[in-house]
Write an enzyme that holds these catalytic residues in place. Sequence first.
Site, PDB file in Angstrom:
ATOM      1  N   HIS A 243      -2.690  -0.110  -2.723  1.00 44.75           N
ATOM      2  CA  HIS A 243      -3.900   0.555  -2.264  1.00 44.75           C
ATOM      3  C   HIS A 243      -5.009   0.434  -3.313  1.00 44.75           C
ATOM      4  O   HIS A 243      -4.759   0.514  -4.510  1.00 44.75           O
ATOM      5  CB  HIS A 243      -3.587   2.041  -2.016  1.00 44.75           C
TER       6      HIS A 243
ATOM      7  N   ASP B 220       0.837  -1.205   0.000  1.00 45.83           N
ATOM      8  CA  ASP B 220       0.000   0.000   0.000  1.00 45.83           C
ATOM      9  C   ASP B 220       0.871   1.254   0.000  1.00 45.83           C
ATOM     10  O   ASP B 220       1.635   1.494   0.943  1.00 45.83           O
ATOM     11  CB  ASP B 220      -0.904  -0.008   1.233  1.00 45.83           C
TER      12      ASP B 220
END
Length: 226
Positions: free
Chosen positions: A195, A164
Amino acid sequence: MSGTKITIAGPDGPFSAYAAGSGPAIVVLQEIFGVNHVMREICDDLAGQGWLAVCPDLFWRIEPGIEITDKTEAEWKQAFDLFGKFDIGTGLKDIAATVDYARRAGTGKVGAVGYCLGGQLAYLTACRTDCDASVGYYGVNIQNRLDEADKIARPLMLHIAEQDEFVPPEAQAQIKAGLKDHPHVTLHSYAGRDHAFARVGGAHYHAEDADLANTRTRAFFQTHLK
């Protein structure tokens, strides 16, 4: 299945929400792009599965009805500006009002599912409201809110993207260390995922892991809300 715009009476005034379906309720917590097409499609999909899905406009104090995409640099800039102006505390009051509305409008039990900003809000919903079960996808800044974890009294599931860009490895390590032994928390990590890996059409969408995360979420809600 398509829904409609409704109005919820919040503690600081009325605000709009998108609602679809019927049955046990799930409050859908937005990304930083507002109640846009992506959020409405999530609601419609949940409605097709037999849920009442309600997605409140959490940016109504800043720019009511805003809905943008992740497709242009200008929209990203606008989204981060909204994110910077957003007050978590007042947003949680709106979420609590939405949970209350959904409990009355549905069959009694209420869950929450959130993405990005909404992932953090799903975590805080578990901490600060009487929501029956919450799920957060790649929530940002949860590591800064771990002091509230002892308030979690109902089931919470978090999906963590190991690559992420907005939740670095050290933040993920803090989240896992702080929550791994919590009796009400379930953590799932997705190796190689960035993400928003569950956002259909997004730059980092990964169909296989999105399906895995969504299958886990469906089973979680079936267990705790029906």
